[in-house]
Design an enzyme around this catalytic site. Structure first.
Site, PDB file in Angstrom:
ATOM      1  N   HIS A  44      36.268   1.411  72.811  1.00  0.00           N
ATOM      2  CA  HIS A  44      34.808   1.423  72.672  1.00  0.00           C
ATOM      3  C   HIS A  44      34.254  -0.007  72.665  1.00  0.00           C
ATOM      4  CE1 HIS A  44      34.821   5.669  71.997  1.00  0.00           C
ATOM      5  NE2 HIS A  44      35.412   5.613  70.810  1.00  0.00           N
ATOM      6  N   HIS A  57      42.109   2.895  69.726  1.00  0.00           N
ATOM      7  CA  HIS A  57      41.002   3.772  70.122  1.00  0.00           C
ATOM      8  C   HIS A  57      39.667   3.025  70.049  1.00  0.00           C
ATOM      9  CE1 HIS A  57      39.046   7.785  70.433  1.00  0.00           C
ATOM     10  NE2 HIS A  57      38.090   7.191  69.722  1.00  0.00           N
ATOM     11  N   GLU A  58      39.431   2.365  68.921  1.00  0.00           N
ATOM     12  CA  GLU A  58      38.149   1.667  68.736  1.00  0.00           C
ATOM     13  C   GLU A  58      38.018   0.457  69.652  1.00  0.00           C
ATOM     14  OE1 GLU A  58      35.705   2.853  67.097  1.00  0.00           O
ATOM     15  OE2 GLU A  58      36.849   4.527  66.253  1.00  0.00           O
TER      16      GLU A  58
END
Length: 498
Positions: A22, A18-19
């Site tokens: 980003h 997920h990170e």
């Protein structure tokens, strides 16, 4: 210990994917990434890159990416124009969207691997009811239901809902490696009523007549009788006892089969049973399908003065008092019959552990790569649909109903999956990461969806909210989410208690 380590690895892996979304989009748009961390708390290892510090922290549950200027109250040194809020709204939107997108795509990728290596679980048929639409249509025990009306179906509840609509169905089944399409028209079946009584006396003979004088008891009436002593009348007998619980299903459309579940074959040792043993009967009660397995498990777990009665309309489908101790268990071991005596408590615990038994239906691995990809995508689309349906009902109601789990619930699920095998662990990871991605898209402060909402509002109005005000809103949202996490954990722990 293995379950704990697996939980930590799973949790870190899900958050890092997920990170990384980003991180990647921030780099593409020129936002300076100050930190990329695994875990929280003080650093136990760190390495300084060209402009990003990579670190492993003391508490390895999750991780984060720290972007320049993301917190306007925090002073720091970074290149001018490379802060998060220095970028136009559409770029901030994509940076925020990238985390959930990567989470969802990771789930799709994992399911493609799972389907190609192990296959995917579909609903199977454990038993056909005589003279039912299912029997008339040609459905058989052991059939695997792949599609209904041309669409893949993975969950028994979805199949049941489609059947209860009462419309004719085209069911595609897999039988001995061959796909067959059968047409079936549901028919209405009478009300189903199960009664569980303690401190019971009497027997069940003949058809059901009434309970406390009521021949067609409603759920409201039955609710009023809970924990009270009731009189259940049959055409040739009478039963008395304290009504502990009931299960009431009104008249509905059905086609007449029992879904598959666990087989009575052990997948691993559980003394006195060995891997590969098959339970044939307990105290003479034979197990020839999932429904029999449930009934025998119920018989084993009940006390001698407890009784369970299953009614379909006025007809008694099955009934039994609880078992005595010890139990006579007939098994098949290496093709030979074996008789043994097992304590009631031991067999009850064994039969209530789903990780000990093989499934009745093995996962289906499509023969062609195209079909495997299609099945994997359909499976993920179904998970997205179910997740959105759960979230749209309201988070707190979904938590109270056990449809949402926190770290404690996830840890328990991981522990169960570890016992089932690597494929079960990967399925769980895929489901969690898809859920994480969709949850983060909710337009709530502190979530990626909240940042996306602010970016969209700026793109529509042309006015940029003061970053300090937005940061304050996200902080309040974070505190509320922390409260929600405590609320979820409370229910997770409650579900673990007896």
């Amino acid at each position: 210990m293995l379950a704990v380590l697996t939980f930590i690895v799973v949790f870190i892996g899900i958050v890092l994917v997920h990170e990384f979304g980003h991180y990647l989009l921030a780099k593409i748009f020129g936002v300076q990434v100050l930190e990329f961390a695994v875990g929280f708390g003080p650093a136990i290892w760190r390495k300084r890159g060209k402009e990003t510090t990579f670190r492993i922290n003391a508490f390895p549950l999750g991780g984060y990416v720290k972007l320049a200027g993301e917190n306007p109250y925090e002073k720091g040194e970074w290149e001018e124009g490379r802060g998060f809020y220095d970028k136009p709204a559409w770029q901030r939107l994509l940076i925020s969207f990238a985390g959930p997108l990567f989470s969802i795509l990771a789930g799709y990728f994992l399911f493609m691997v799972i389907v190609n290596v192990w296959g995917v679980s579909f609903s199977g048929i454990s038993q056909i009811i005589p003279d039912s639409p299912a029997e008339e249509a040609g459905l058989r025990k052991g059939d695997i239901i792949l599609k209904i009306n041309g669409k893949y179906v993975f969950d028994p509840s979805v199949i049941s809902r489609m059947i209860r609509e009462g419309k004719p169905l085209k069911i595609t089944v897999l039988r001995s490696g061959e796909k067959l399409e059968l047409s079936v028209a549901p028919r209405k079946i009478p009300r189903q009523l199960d009664l569980f009584l303690s401190s019971a006396t009497g027997v069940v003979e003949g058809d059901f007549v009434s309970i406390e004088g009521e021949s067609d008891p409603s759920p409201e009436f039955l609710e009023s009788l809970l924990k009270t002593r009731v009189d259940v009348e049959f055409s040739s007998s009478r039963l008395e006892g304290v009504l502990e619980s009931y299960y009431h299903v009104p008249e509905r459309f059905a086609i007449g089969f029992v879904f598959s579940g666990l087989s009575p074959i052990f997948r691993r040792d559980a003394p006195p049973f060995k891997e590969g043993d098959r339970i044939v009967a307990v105290d003479g009660m034979e197990i020839d399908g999932w429904l029999d397995f449930i009934r025998v498990s119920r018989y084993v777990s009940m006390k001698e003065d407890e009784v369970y009665v299953e009614l379909v309309g006025k007809k008694v489908d099955w009934w039994s008092y609880g078992s005595s101790d010890p139990l006579r268990v007939s098994i098949e071991r290496d093709g030979r019959p074996v008789e043994m005596t097992v304590s009631k408590d031991a067999l009850s615990k064994i039969m209530q552990d789903p990780t000990l038994f093989d499934p009745e239906v093995e996962p289906y691995k499509p023969p062609s790569l195209t079909e495997r990809l299609g099945v994997a995508i359909s499976r993920c689309n179904w998970i997205l649909t179910i997740t959105w349906s759960t979230l749209s009902k309201g988070l707190f109601r979904s938590v109270a109903r056990g449809e949402v789990a926190g770290p404690v619930g996830i840890a328990q699920a991981v522990g169960t999956a570890v016992k089932m095998g690597l494929d079960s662990v990967l399925v769980l990871v895929a489901v969690i990461t898809i859920n994480l991605g969709l949850f983060n898209l909710l337009p709530l402060p502190a979530l990626d969806g909240g940042r996306i909402a602010f970016a969209i509002a700026e793109m529509i109005t042309g006015k940029k909210l003061d970053p300090r005000i937005e940061a304050m809103i996200h902080t309040i949202g974070f505190l509320l989410l922390l409260g929600l996490l405590i609320f979820i954990t409370f229910f997770d722990i409650g579900r673990l208690l007896p």
